[in-house]
Design a protein around this motif. Structure first.
Motif, PDB file in Angstrom:
ATOM      1  N   GLY B  24      80.437 -34.331 -76.005  1.00 57.62           N
ATOM      2  CA  GLY B  24      80.292 -34.208 -77.449  1.00 57.62           C
ATOM      3  C   GLY B  24      78.954 -33.661 -77.891  1.00 57.62           C
ATOM      4  O   GLY B  24      78.515 -33.933 -79.003  1.00 57.62           O
ATOM      5  N   ALA B  25      78.295 -32.889 -77.026  1.00 57.76           N
ATOM      6  CA  ALA B  25      76.995 -32.320 -77.390  1.00 57.76           C
ATOM      7  C   ALA B  25      77.181 -31.174 -78.368  1.00 57.76           C
ATOM      8  O   ALA B  25      78.281 -30.642 -78.526  1.00 57.76           O
ATOM      9  CB  ALA B  25      76.278 -31.830 -76.147  1.00 57.76           C
ATOM     10  N   CYS B  26      76.064 -30.795 -79.026  1.00 58.74           N
ATOM     11  CA  CYS B  26      76.148 -29.664 -79.956  1.00 58.74           C
ATOM     12  C   CYS B  26      76.170 -28.357 -79.195  1.00 58.74           C
ATOM     13  O   CYS B  26      76.177 -27.299 -79.783  1.00 58.74           O
ATOM     14  CB  CYS B  26      74.984 -29.672 -80.937  1.00 58.74           C
ATOM     15  SG  CYS B  26      73.466 -29.070 -80.210  1.00 58.74           S
ATOM     16  N   ASN B  27      76.147 -28.419 -77.853  1.00 58.42           N
ATOM     17  CA  ASN B  27      76.231 -27.276 -76.959  1.00 58.42           C
ATOM     18  C   ASN B  27      74.884 -26.717 -76.555  1.00 58.42           C
ATOM     19  O   ASN B  27      74.791 -25.961 -75.611  1.00 58.42           O
ATOM     20  CB  ASN B  27      77.068 -26.136 -77.551  1.00 58.42           C
ATOM     21  CG  ASN B  27      78.153 -25.714 -76.582  1.00 58.42           C
ATOM     22  OD1 ASN B  27      77.944 -25.767 -75.389  1.00 58.42           O
ATOM     23  ND2 ASN B  27      79.303 -25.330 -77.083  1.00 58.42           N
ATOM     24  N   ALA B  28      73.830 -27.063 -77.251  1.00 56.27           N
ATOM     25  CA  ALA B  28      72.524 -26.542 -76.860  1.00 56.27           C
ATOM     26  C   ALA B  28      72.112 -27.136 -75.526  1.00 56.27           C
ATOM     27  O   ALA B  28      71.632 -26.429 -74.634  1.00 56.27           O
ATOM     28  CB  ALA B  28      71.485 -26.859 -77.924  1.00 56.27           C
ATOM     29  N   CYS B  29      72.344 -28.450 -75.343  1.00 59.02           N
ATOM     30  CA  CYS B  29      72.000 -29.070 -74.072  1.00 59.02           C
ATOM     31  C   CYS B  29      72.806 -28.464 -72.933  1.00 59.02           C
ATOM     32  O   CYS B  29      72.306 -28.300 -71.831  1.00 59.02           O
ATOM     33  CB  CYS B  29      72.246 -30.578 -74.145  1.00 59.02           C
ATOM     34  SG  CYS B  29      70.887 -31.450 -74.931  1.00 59.02           S
ATOM     35  N   ASP B  30      74.066 -28.133 -73.197  1.00 56.84           N
ATOM     36  CA  ASP B  30      74.898 -27.552 -72.138  1.00 56.84           C
ATOM     37  C   ASP B  30      74.363 -26.207 -71.716  1.00 56.84           C
ATOM     38  O   ASP B  30      74.354 -25.873 -70.535  1.00 56.84           O
ATOM     39  CB  ASP B  30      76.327 -27.413 -72.636  1.00 56.84           C
ATOM     40  CG  ASP B  30      76.889 -28.741 -73.028  1.00 56.84           C
ATOM     41  OD1 ASP B  30      77.150 -29.535 -72.128  1.00 56.84           O
ATOM     42  OD2 ASP B  30      77.027 -29.001 -74.231  1.00 56.84           O
ATOM     43  N   VAL B  90      71.487 -36.125 -70.330  1.00 52.84           N
ATOM     44  CA  VAL B  90      70.612 -35.011 -70.674  1.00 52.84           C
ATOM     45  C   VAL B  90      70.583 -34.827 -72.188  1.00 52.84           C
ATOM     46  O   VAL B  90      71.634 -34.658 -72.808  1.00 52.84           O
ATOM     47  CB  VAL B  90      71.089 -33.707 -69.993  1.00 52.84           C
ATOM     48  CG1 VAL B  90      70.259 -32.528 -70.476  1.00 52.84           C
ATOM     49  CG2 VAL B  90      71.001 -33.829 -68.498  1.00 52.84           C
ATOM     50  N   GLY B  91      69.405 -34.880 -72.761  1.00 53.76           N
ATOM     51  CA  GLY B  91      69.243 -34.666 -74.198  1.00 53.76           C
ATOM     52  C   GLY B  91      69.110 -35.976 -74.946  1.00 53.76           C
ATOM     53  O   GLY B  91      69.573 -37.030 -74.495  1.00 53.76           O
ATOM     54  N   THR B  92      68.466 -35.901 -76.086  1.00 52.83           N
ATOM     55  CA  THR B  92      68.243 -37.107 -76.877  1.00 52.83           C
ATOM     56  C   THR B  92      69.561 -37.750 -77.302  1.00 52.83           C
ATOM     57  O   THR B  92      69.692 -38.979 -77.324  1.00 52.83           O
ATOM     58  CB  THR B  92      67.410 -36.742 -78.114  1.00 52.83           C
ATOM     59  OG1 THR B  92      66.282 -36.000 -77.693  1.00 52.83           O
ATOM     60  CG2 THR B  92      66.951 -37.981 -78.855  1.00 52.83           C
ATOM     61  N   CYS B  93      70.543 -36.917 -77.610  1.00 53.07           N
ATOM     62  CA  CYS B  93      71.849 -37.461 -78.007  1.00 53.07           C
ATOM     63  C   CYS B  93      72.428 -38.335 -76.909  1.00 53.07           C
ATOM     64  O   CYS B  93      72.913 -39.430 -77.164  1.00 53.07           O
ATOM     65  CB  CYS B  93      72.832 -36.332 -78.243  1.00 53.07           C
ATOM     66  SG  CYS B  93      72.553 -35.447 -79.733  1.00 53.07           S
ATOM     67  N   ALA B  94      72.367 -37.822 -75.672  1.00 53.83           N
ATOM     68  CA  ALA B  94      72.955 -38.560 -74.561  1.00 53.83           C
ATOM     69  C   ALA B  94      72.169 -39.830 -74.281  1.00 53.83           C
ATOM     70  O   ALA B  94      72.728 -40.821 -73.827  1.00 53.83           O
ATOM     71  CB  ALA B  94      72.988 -37.669 -73.317  1.00 53.83           C
ATOM     72  N   GLY B  98      70.712 -39.776 -80.722  1.00 59.71           N
ATOM     73  CA  GLY B  98      69.918 -38.721 -81.359  1.00 59.71           C
ATOM     74  C   GLY B  98      70.253 -38.539 -82.822  1.00 59.71           C
ATOM     75  O   GLY B  98      70.377 -39.511 -83.576  1.00 59.71           O
ATOM     76  N   VAL B  99      70.389 -37.300 -83.230  1.00 65.48           N
ATOM     77  CA  VAL B  99      70.644 -37.023 -84.645  1.00 65.48           C
ATOM     78  C   VAL B  99      71.988 -37.556 -85.096  1.00 65.48           C
ATOM     79  O   VAL B  99      72.234 -37.715 -86.289  1.00 65.48           O
ATOM     80  CB  VAL B  99      70.591 -35.513 -84.943  1.00 65.48           C
ATOM     81  CG1 VAL B  99      69.171 -35.020 -84.933  1.00 65.48           C
ATOM     82  CG2 VAL B  99      71.442 -34.735 -83.972  1.00 65.48           C
ATOM     83  N   PHE B 100      72.859 -37.827 -84.146  1.00 64.93           N
ATOM     84  CA  PHE B 100      74.195 -38.311 -84.540  1.00 64.93           C
ATOM     85  C   PHE B 100      74.252 -39.824 -84.633  1.00 64.93           C
ATOM     86  O   PHE B 100      75.297 -40.388 -84.935  1.00 64.93           O
ATOM     87  CB  PHE B 100      75.240 -37.837 -83.527  1.00 64.93           C
ATOM     88  CG  PHE B 100      75.327 -36.351 -83.410  1.00 64.93           C
ATOM     89  CD1 PHE B 100      75.802 -35.596 -84.472  1.00 64.93           C
ATOM     90  CD2 PHE B 100      74.926 -35.700 -82.267  1.00 64.93           C
ATOM     91  CE1 PHE B 100      75.878 -34.222 -84.377  1.00 64.93           C
ATOM     92  CE2 PHE B 100      75.003 -34.328 -82.169  1.00 64.93           C
ATOM     93  CZ  PHE B 100      75.475 -33.592 -83.233  1.00 64.93           C
ATOM     94  N   LYS B 101      73.160 -40.505 -84.327  1.00 65.15           N
ATOM     95  CA  LYS B 101      73.180 -41.957 -84.275  1.00 65.15           C
ATOM     96  C   LYS B 101      73.646 -42.523 -85.620  1.00 65.15           C
ATOM     97  O   LYS B 101      73.166 -42.107 -86.686  1.00 65.15           O
ATOM     98  CB  LYS B 101      71.793 -42.487 -83.954  1.00 65.15           C
ATOM     99  CG  LYS B 101      71.798 -43.960 -83.669  1.00 65.15           C
ATOM    100  CD  LYS B 101      70.588 -44.372 -82.869  1.00 65.15           C
ATOM    101  CE  LYS B 101      70.793 -45.790 -82.391  1.00 65.15           C
ATOM    102  NZ  LYS B 101      69.840 -46.164 -81.385  1.00 65.15           N
ATOM    103  N   GLY B 122      64.835 -34.801 -75.046  1.00 61.78           N
ATOM    104  CA  GLY B 122      64.577 -33.430 -75.478  1.00 61.78           C
ATOM    105  C   GLY B 122      65.734 -32.948 -76.306  1.00 61.78           C
ATOM    106  O   GLY B 122      66.869 -33.338 -76.060  1.00 61.78           O
ATOM    107  N   CYS B 123      65.441 -32.111 -77.289  1.00 59.60           N
ATOM    108  CA  CYS B 123      66.528 -31.662 -78.171  1.00 59.60           C
ATOM    109  C   CYS B 123      66.410 -30.176 -78.374  1.00 59.60           C
ATOM    110  O   CYS B 123      65.817 -29.748 -79.324  1.00 59.60           O
ATOM    111  CB  CYS B 123      66.465 -32.389 -79.506  1.00 59.60           C
ATOM    112  SG  CYS B 123      67.814 -31.951 -80.614  1.00 59.60           S
ATOM    113  N   PRO B 124      66.961 -29.370 -77.474  1.00 58.65           N
ATOM    114  CA  PRO B 124      67.585 -29.741 -76.203  1.00 58.65           C
ATOM    115  C   PRO B 124      66.542 -29.939 -75.107  1.00 58.65           C
ATOM    116  O   PRO B 124      65.441 -29.444 -75.225  1.00 58.65           O
ATOM    117  CB  PRO B 124      68.455 -28.534 -75.893  1.00 58.65           C
ATOM    118  CG  PRO B 124      67.737 -27.384 -76.496  1.00 58.65           C
ATOM    119  CD  PRO B 124      67.055 -27.905 -77.719  1.00 58.65           C
TER     120      PRO B 124
HETATM  121  S1  SF4 Z   1      70.023 -33.519 -77.913  1.00 61.61           S
HETATM  122 FE1  SF4 Z   1      69.852 -31.926 -79.466  1.00 61.61          FE
HETATM  123  S2  SF4 Z   1      70.440 -30.072 -78.409  1.00 61.61           S
HETATM  124 FE2  SF4 Z   1      71.140 -31.746 -77.148  1.00 61.61          FE
HETATM  125  S3  SF4 Z   1      73.250 -32.116 -77.797  1.00 61.61           S
HETATM  126 FE3  SF4 Z   1      71.950 -33.451 -79.023  1.00 61.61          FE
HETATM  127  S4  SF4 Z   1      71.546 -32.298 -80.880  1.00 61.61           S
HETATM  128 FE4  SF4 Z   1      72.293 -30.841 -79.361  1.00 61.61          FE
END
Ligand code: SF4
Lengths: 323, 156
Positions: B24-30, B90-94, B98-101, B122-124
């Motif tokens: 469910g990432a925003c794809n930047a981390c991927d 990987v990433g703050t979301c994971a 992160g921003v989705f909290k 990291g974001c990402p």
């Molecule tokens: S950490 Fe940032 S870049 Fe990575 S999935 Fe979350 S919002 Fe996207």
């Protein structure tokens, strides 16, 4: 039979030049292949122990047998793959003209033994009962019908010229008539391409295309069973390279075991480097492109090779051409 | 036996095969994970290989805050991996959502669903950070002598 002769036979089968030696050679071959591939892509590549680490790790991992899979076939096929690949090596002359075992007709046996791993990929994939592995299985059996004909023709043509169906006899024949083996260069090229198909490597890696069908036949395999399959492919690579070396590059086997062994290593290194080079140069072919290529280009060329060998045989028999 | 265990541990550290899973990432981390697998960074130096199937993988590399939609799939993929297995977020979301909290449709971080062995913020997260994280994970495994986390059972 004496105890000592039995022990000696066991030593030959299990350690040298049998299983253990072949496994070491296979791991070294995998390393050379991966390192070369990496260097050609401008990377550093894996360290020398990488294939060994992969093997040990897989051997120590849990193995999962899917519920839907046919348990017996699922477990048994990797063993058959490895056994067949190792057995094939016993009939191939390595550093002298005499293979470990040899009898008239062993070239056919070796070719068929080298077919068994592909069949096991098919069976293993099929009995995994997963969509991806079934597609991979169907693809590998389809490829088998495409590359097998050119490979057989390319290897049997030199045998025809030599007038013997035994690999040891063939290498003896060509070692004493080195000029005649120049005639078989086309066959060498075809056999190299067919070997790529047999090992299911780029450009003929449609059966395990990881970007489309996950890992093909091996999708459901894990742990020890996967390790056996990977080892079988590596051993097959070494045995295939030795087969090409024995049939098409049979020189330098008269200089005694040490020099002969060094030359043998050099020869299979050359064949494996060619395979890696082709892996780097080409992209994956679709299945229909692969089959068209094999049937429309490789098989006719193999026939040309066959005709050339037949003509040479006729002229030699009439004393027109003295090699 | 101790020697054998040592060899096995060594082999495991030298050959981590990874599976990349977008939870469910925003794809930047991927994109950054894929970038870290390119010849530029050459992770094969460490024996890392990207595998397509969970059966071959040792390390599950997840990105994204685990949406409700993907939660069951994540658990299922995790359970399909043979033991021993590790998860890297990987990433703050994971790591935390992160921003989705706090969103109604996410469960704030991978570790709310499956056990996580390493967090890479990291974001990402940049490719260098991802590689650094994986190498640190391996180092910590060496220190703790291979304690694989117990698999969790799928709930609901
Ligand atoms: S950490 Fe940032 S870049 Fe990575 S999935 Fe979350 S919002 Fe996207």
């Amino acid at each position: 039979m004496h105890w000592s002769s039995i022990l000696w036979a066991l030593f030959q089968i299990l350690i040298f030049p049998g299983l253990l030696f072949l496994v070491a050679l296979a791991l070294a071959a995998e390393f050379v292949d991966r390192k070369l591939y990496a260097r050609l892509q401008n990377r550093l590549g894996p360290p020398w122990f990488q294939p060994l680490a992969d093997l040990i790790k897989l051997l120590a991992k849990q193995e999962v047998v899917p519920d839907l899979a046919d348990k017996f076939m699922f477990v048994v096929t990797p063993m058959f793959a490895l056994t067949a690949a190792v057995t094939a090596s016993f009939y191939i002359p390595i550093w002298s003209h005499q293979a470990l075992c040899s009898f008239p007709g062993d070239v056919i046996v070796v070719l068929y033994l080298l077919t068994i791993p592909t069949i096991t990929f098919f069976l293993g994939g099929w009995y995994s009962r997963s969509v991806y592995s079934m597609i991979g299985a169907a693809r590998s059996i389809m490829q088998l019908f495409a590359y097998e004909i050119p490979l057989f023709l390319a290897i049997l043509a030199p045998a025809l010229l030599a007038g013997t169906w035994s690999l040891s006899g063939m290498s003896l024949f060509y070692a004493h008539r080195p000029l005649l083996s120049l005639l078989n260069l086309l066959g060498l090229a075809i056999a190299l391409v067919a070997l790529l198909g047999k090992l299911e490597r780029v450009p003929f890696d449609a059966p395990e295309a990881e970007t489309e069908i996950v890992a093909g036949s091996f999708t459901e395999y894990s742990g020890r069973l996967l390790a056996l399959f990977r080892l079988a492919i590596d051993v097959e690579m070494v045995v295939g390279a030795s087969l090409l070396a024995a049939v098409f590059l049979p020189f330098g086997m008269d200089f005694g075991p040490v020099a002969g062994f060094g030359l043998y290593l050099a020869k299979i290194l050359a064949v494996i480097s060619m395979l890696s080079l082709m892996r780097t140069l080409f992209a994956r072919l679709r299945l229909d492109q692969m089959i068209n290529f094999c049937w429309q280009i490789a098989a006719p060329l193999a026939f040309v090779q066959l005709m050339a060998d037949l003509v040479a045989k006729g002229t030699i028999a009439r004393g027109v051409m003295i090699p | 036996m101790a020697l054998l265990q040592k060899i096995v541990t060594w082999a495991r550290l030298k050959s981590p095969w990874i599976l990349h899973f977008n939870s469910g990432a925003c794809n930047a981390c991927d994109i950054e994970i894929v970038a870290s697998l390119t010849p530029q960074y050459d992770v094969e130096r460490f024996g890392v290989q990207l595998k397509g199937t969970p059966r071959h993988a040792d390390v599950l590399v997840c990105s994204g805050p685990v949406t409700r939609q993907i939660k069951d799939r994540l658990i299922r993929i995790y359970e399909q991996m043979p033991q021993p297995k590790f998860v890297v977020a990987v990433g703050t979301c994971a790591c935390s959502g992160g921003v989705f909290k706090g969103c109604y449709n996410v469960t704030a971080g991978i570790d709310t669903v499956i056990p996580v062995s390493a967090y890479i913020p990291g974001c990402p997260a940049s490719p260098t950070a991802i590689i650094d994280g994986v190498v640190k994970l391996l180092a910590s495994l060496e220190a703790t002598e291979e304690k694989a986390p117990e698999p969790v059972a799928a709930e609901e």
